[in-house]
Design a protein around this motif. Structure first.
Motif, PDB file in Angstrom:
ATOM      1  N   ASN A 246      58.658   0.858  85.287  1.00 49.51           N
ATOM      2  CA  ASN A 246      59.200   2.038  84.586  1.00 49.51           C
ATOM      3  C   ASN A 246      58.974   1.945  83.075  1.00 49.51           C
ATOM      4  N   TYR A 247      57.943   1.191  82.687  1.00 46.53           N
ATOM      5  CA  TYR A 247      57.591   1.135  81.267  1.00 46.53           C
ATOM      6  C   TYR A 247      56.857   2.403  80.856  1.00 46.53           C
ATOM      7  N   PRO A 248      57.018   2.867  79.602  1.00 45.83           N
ATOM      8  CA  PRO A 248      57.849   2.275  78.557  1.00 45.83           C
ATOM      9  C   PRO A 248      59.322   2.619  78.729  1.00 45.83           C
ATOM     10  N   ILE A 249      60.188   1.711  78.285  1.00 48.88           N
ATOM     11  CA  ILE A 249      61.633   1.945  78.339  1.00 48.88           C
ATOM     12  C   ILE A 249      62.027   3.006  77.314  1.00 48.88           C
ATOM     13  N   MET A 250      61.350   3.002  76.166  1.00 47.36           N
ATOM     14  CA  MET A 250      61.577   4.030  75.145  1.00 47.36           C
ATOM     15  C   MET A 250      60.408   5.000  75.167  1.00 47.36           C
ATOM     16  N   ASN A 251      60.707   6.294  75.048  1.00 47.53           N
ATOM     17  CA  ASN A 251      59.607   7.265  75.092  1.00 47.53           C
ATOM     18  C   ASN A 251      58.849   7.285  73.763  1.00 47.53           C
ATOM     19  N   LEU A 252      57.769   8.055  73.738  1.00 47.30           N
ATOM     20  CA  LEU A 252      56.843   8.040  72.608  1.00 47.30           C
ATOM     21  C   LEU A 252      57.523   8.261  71.269  1.00 47.30           C
ATOM     22  N   HIS A 253      58.366   9.279  71.172  1.00 49.01           N
ATOM     23  CA  HIS A 253      58.953   9.594  69.868  1.00 49.01           C
ATOM     24  C   HIS A 253      60.064   8.640  69.476  1.00 49.01           C
ATOM     25  N   GLU A 254      60.730   8.052  70.448  1.00 42.47           N
ATOM     26  CA  GLU A 254      61.684   6.985  70.123  1.00 42.47           C
ATOM     27  C   GLU A 254      60.936   5.784  69.557  1.00 42.47           C
ATOM     28  N   ARG A 255      59.776   5.500  70.141  1.00 43.84           N
ATOM     29  CA  ARG A 255      58.965   4.384  69.652  1.00 43.84           C
ATOM     30  C   ARG A 255      58.381   4.677  68.274  1.00 43.84           C
ATOM     31  N   VAL A 256      57.993   5.930  68.045  1.00 42.59           N
ATOM     32  CA  VAL A 256      57.461   6.326  66.736  1.00 42.59           C
ATOM     33  C   VAL A 256      58.489   6.038  65.639  1.00 42.59           C
ATOM     34  N   LEU A 257      59.729   6.471  65.848  1.00 45.97           N
ATOM     35  CA  LEU A 257      60.761   6.289  64.824  1.00 45.97           C
ATOM     36  C   LEU A 257      61.098   4.816  64.630  1.00 45.97           C
ATOM     37  N   SER A 258      61.137   4.051  65.728  1.00 51.30           N
ATOM     38  CA  SER A 258      61.444   2.621  65.622  1.00 51.30           C
ATOM     39  C   SER A 258      60.381   1.902  64.795  1.00 51.30           C
ATOM     40  N   VAL A 259      59.113   2.250  65.007  1.00 50.24           N
ATOM     41  CA  VAL A 259      58.019   1.613  64.265  1.00 50.24           C
ATOM     42  C   VAL A 259      58.004   2.079  62.814  1.00 50.24           C
ATOM     43  N   LEU A 260      58.242   3.367  62.579  1.00 51.46           N
ATOM     44  CA  LEU A 260      58.256   3.896  61.205  1.00 51.46           C
ATOM     45  C   LEU A 260      59.359   3.268  60.354  1.00 51.46           C
ATOM     46  N   ALA A 261      60.431   2.819  61.003  1.00 54.10           N
ATOM     47  CA  ALA A 261      61.539   2.209  60.256  1.00 54.10           C
ATOM     48  C   ALA A 261      61.198   0.810  59.758  1.00 54.10           C
ATOM     49  N   CYS A 262      60.106   0.231  60.267  1.00 54.81           N
ATOM     50  CA  CYS A 262      59.710  -1.129  59.879  1.00 54.81           C
ATOM     51  C   CYS A 262      59.107  -1.130  58.482  1.00 54.81           C
ATOM     52  N   ARG A 263      59.533  -2.045  57.646  1.00 51.25           N
ATOM     53  CA  ARG A 263      59.104  -2.079  56.243  1.00 51.25           C
ATOM     54  C   ARG A 263      57.634  -2.432  56.071  1.00 51.25           C
ATOM     55  N   TYR A 264      56.988  -2.959  57.091  1.00 52.52           N
ATOM     56  CA  TYR A 264      55.574  -3.334  56.963  1.00 52.52           C
ATOM     57  C   TYR A 264      54.623  -2.201  57.337  1.00 52.52           C
ATOM     58  N   VAL A 265      55.152  -1.118  57.910  1.00 52.21           N
ATOM     59  CA  VAL A 265      54.325  -0.043  58.445  1.00 52.21           C
ATOM     60  C   VAL A 265      54.169   1.085  57.435  1.00 52.21           C
ATOM     61  N   SER A 266      52.926   1.520  57.214  1.00 51.37           N
ATOM     62  CA  SER A 266      52.653   2.603  56.269  1.00 51.37           C
ATOM     63  C   SER A 266      52.538   3.949  56.958  1.00 51.37           C
ATOM     64  N   GLU A 267      51.953   3.987  58.144  1.00 53.55           N
ATOM     65  CA  GLU A 267      51.715   5.255  58.848  1.00 53.55           C
ATOM     66  C   GLU A 267      51.607   4.996  60.347  1.00 53.55           C
ATOM     67  N   VAL A 268      51.878   6.039  61.131  1.00 53.00           N
ATOM     68  CA  VAL A 268      51.810   5.952  62.591  1.00 53.00           C
ATOM     69  C   VAL A 268      50.908   7.048  63.129  1.00 53.00           C
ATOM     70  N   VAL A 269      50.068   6.699  64.097  1.00 54.32           N
ATOM     71  CA  VAL A 269      49.271   7.693  64.822  1.00 54.32           C
ATOM     72  C   VAL A 269      49.984   7.952  66.150  1.00 54.32           C
ATOM     73  N   ILE A 270      50.464   9.168  66.328  1.00 51.72           N
ATOM     74  CA  ILE A 270      51.252   9.507  67.521  1.00 51.72           C
ATOM     75  C   ILE A 270      50.318   9.848  68.677  1.00 51.72           C
ATOM     76  N   GLY A 271      50.377   9.034  69.738  1.00 51.92           N
ATOM     77  CA  GLY A 271      49.509   9.261  70.883  1.00 51.92           C
ATOM     78  C   GLY A 271      48.083   8.816  70.621  1.00 51.92           C
ATOM     79  N   ALA A 272      47.942   7.623  70.061  1.00 53.84           N
ATOM     80  CA  ALA A 272      46.610   7.095  69.734  1.00 53.84           C
ATOM     81  C   ALA A 272      45.805   6.832  70.996  1.00 53.84           C
TER      82      ALA A 272
END
Length: 367
Positions: A246-272
Motif C-alpha cells: 500500500n505504498y506510498p503511505i503519504m500521497n503525492l502532495h503530502e510528500r511534496v510539502l514534507s520535502v519542501l519543508a526541508c532546509r536543504y531543498v530548493s525546489e520540487v518537481v511534482i510528479g517527476a
C-alpha cells in the motif's frame, strides 16, 4: 527602520514524532509571528509517560526538527508542561501551539500556565494529517489516501483518509478530516528562489515517503554537492509500481510539502518522470544527478533500460551513501512490530482529549 528594534523570539515545543508537513506548517506559522524560532523537543521518557511510546527515538526527532527550514534553534529534552521559567530561560516572549489540545498523563492542559499568563498564541492546526493518521494507514493497509487516475497530478483538492475506518477514531483531533493541498499552500512552503547564475544545480528523485532521518541525511549530502537542490517526486501509482503493497503511505502532495519543508531543498518537481531524460536535464540545467546507495529499479514504464542512462552518458551521475540505515520500509516495520503499543497509545490519547473537550464544553455552558 529602527535598528534597535527588539528581536521577537518565539517558543514552540512538542514531541515532533514522525515529523510531517503538519508539524512543519505549525512551525512555519509560529516563525511568522516573530523573528527567531526556538523549538523544544521532549525526550523519550517524558513522551512515554504522558502519551505512550514514540515512533522515533529522541535523537532522531531532534535531528528531524533541526532539518525544518523555519527552525532557528532546538532545545533537547524540553519539559512536557510549558512554564514561564522555560520561556524566560530562552528569552522567548511567548509560546505558540496549534488549536488542538495537548494534555499530561493526568489530563491537564500542558499550556495552562502560559495561557494564564497571557504568553500563549495559537496557530491553525493543519487539517488532514497527524501521526495517528499515518500510523493508521500502515496498520490498516489502506490505499484510499493515494492519488490515482484523474487525480494522479491533481493540485486543487485531495482527500486524505484517516483512521475513520477504525471505530476508535472519534475525537475532533484524531478523527477524519479534510486536507486541501492548494497551490497557495505549496507556495507558502516553497523558498521561491530561482538558482543564481553560476549555481551548480543538483537533482535527486524518489518517493520520499514518510519523510525520515534517512531522507534528511541523504538530502544534506546531496545539497553539499552543489548550490541548488531540486527534488523530483514520483506520483502515487509510480511509487506503488516499484514499492508494492500500500505504498506510498503519504500521497503525492503530502510528500511534496514534507520535502519542501526541508532546509536543504530548493525546489520540487511534482510528479517527476521515473527516467531522468535529456529534456529534463536541459530544462532544469542540471549539473549533477544524485542517487542513494539503494539499488536502482529498471524503468517502470515497461522498458528494461537504466532510468539514469542520460546523466551517466553525460558523466553527471553520482551515488551517495547517506550513512543512515533508516528506510521507509524499516520505519513501517518498526511501527507494525509495536502495533499493540501504538493502538493503546491512540486510545489513551483519544480518551484524554474527549474528557478535556467535555470539561471545556461544560465550562462554556456555565459562563
Amino acid at each position: 527602520m529602527n535598528g534597535n528594534k527588539q528581536q521577537v523570539r518565539v517558543w514552540c515545543d512538542g514531541c515532533y514524532d514522525m515529523v510531517h508537513f503538519g508539524h512543519a506548517n505549525s512551525l512555519r506559522q509560529a516563525k511568522a509571528m516573530g523573528d527567531y524560532l526556538v523549538v523544544g523537543v521532549h525526550n523519550d521518557e517524558e513522551i512515554t509517560k504522558h502519551k505512550g511510546p514514540p515512533v522515533f527515538t529522541e535523537e532522531e526527532r531532534y535531528k528531524m526538527v533541526r532539518g525544518i527550514k523555519w527552525v532557528d534553534e532546538v532545545i533537547e529534552g524540553a519539559p512536557y508542561v510549558t512554564t514561564l521559567e522555560t520561556l524566560d530561560k530562552y528569552d522567548c516572549q511567548f509560546c505558540v501551539h496549534g488549536d488542538d489540545i495537548t494534555t499530561t498523563a493526568d489530563g491537564v492542559d500542558t499550556y495552562h500556565i502560559v495561557k494564564a499568563a497571557g504568553r500563549y498564541k495559537e496557530c491553525q492546526r493543519t487539517q488532514g494529517v497527524s501521526t495517528t493518521d499515518l500510523v493508521g494507514r500502515m496498520l490498516l493497509m489502506t490505499r484510499g489516501h493515494q492519488q490515482r487516475g484523474d487525480s494522479e497530478y491533481k493540485v486543487e483538492r485531495s482527500r486524505t483518509e484517516s483512521m475513520s475506518e477504525d471505530s476508535a477514531a472519534r475525537s475532533p483531533w484524531t478523527g477524519v478530516s479534510q486536507f486541501l493541498p492548494t497551490t497557495q499552500k505549496i507556495i507558502q512552503f516553497s523558498e521561491g528562489k530561482e538558482p543564481k547564475p553560476g549555481d551548480k544545480i543538483v537533482y535527486v528523485a524518489g518517493a520520499f515517503d514518510l519523510f525520515h532521518v534517512g531522507h534528511l541525511d541523504f538530502l544534506e549530502k546531496a545539497r553539499a554537492q552543489g548550490d541548488y537542490l531540486i527534488v523530483g517526486l514520483h506520483t502515487d501509482p509510480v511509487v506503488n509500481q516499484y514499492k508494492g503493497a500500500n505504498y506510498p503511505i503519504m500521497n503525492l502532495h503530502e510528500r511534496v510539502l514534507s520535502v519542501l519543508a526541508c532546509r536543504y531543498v530548493s525546489e520540487v518537481v511534482i510528479g517527476a518522470p521515473y527516467s531522468v531524460s535529456k529534456d529534463m536535464m536541459d530544462h532544469f540545467k542540471v549539473d549533477l544527478v544524485v542517487h542513494g546507495a539503494t539499488p536502482v529499479a529498471t524503468d517502470v514504464d515497461g522498458e528494461d533500460g537504466d532510468p539514469y542512462e542520460e546523466p551517466k552518458r553525460r558523466n553527471k551521475f553520482m551515488v551517495i551513501d547517506s550513512g543512515s540505515t533508516m528506510t521507509t520500509e524499516l520505519l513501517v516495520q518498526r511501527i507494525i512490530s509495536n502495533r499493540l503499543s501504538f493502538v493503546e497509545r491512540n486510545k489513551k490519547k483519544e480518551a484524554k482529549e474527549a474528557n478535556l473537550w467535555k470539561a471545556m464544553t461544560t465550562e462554556d455552558q456555565e459562563k
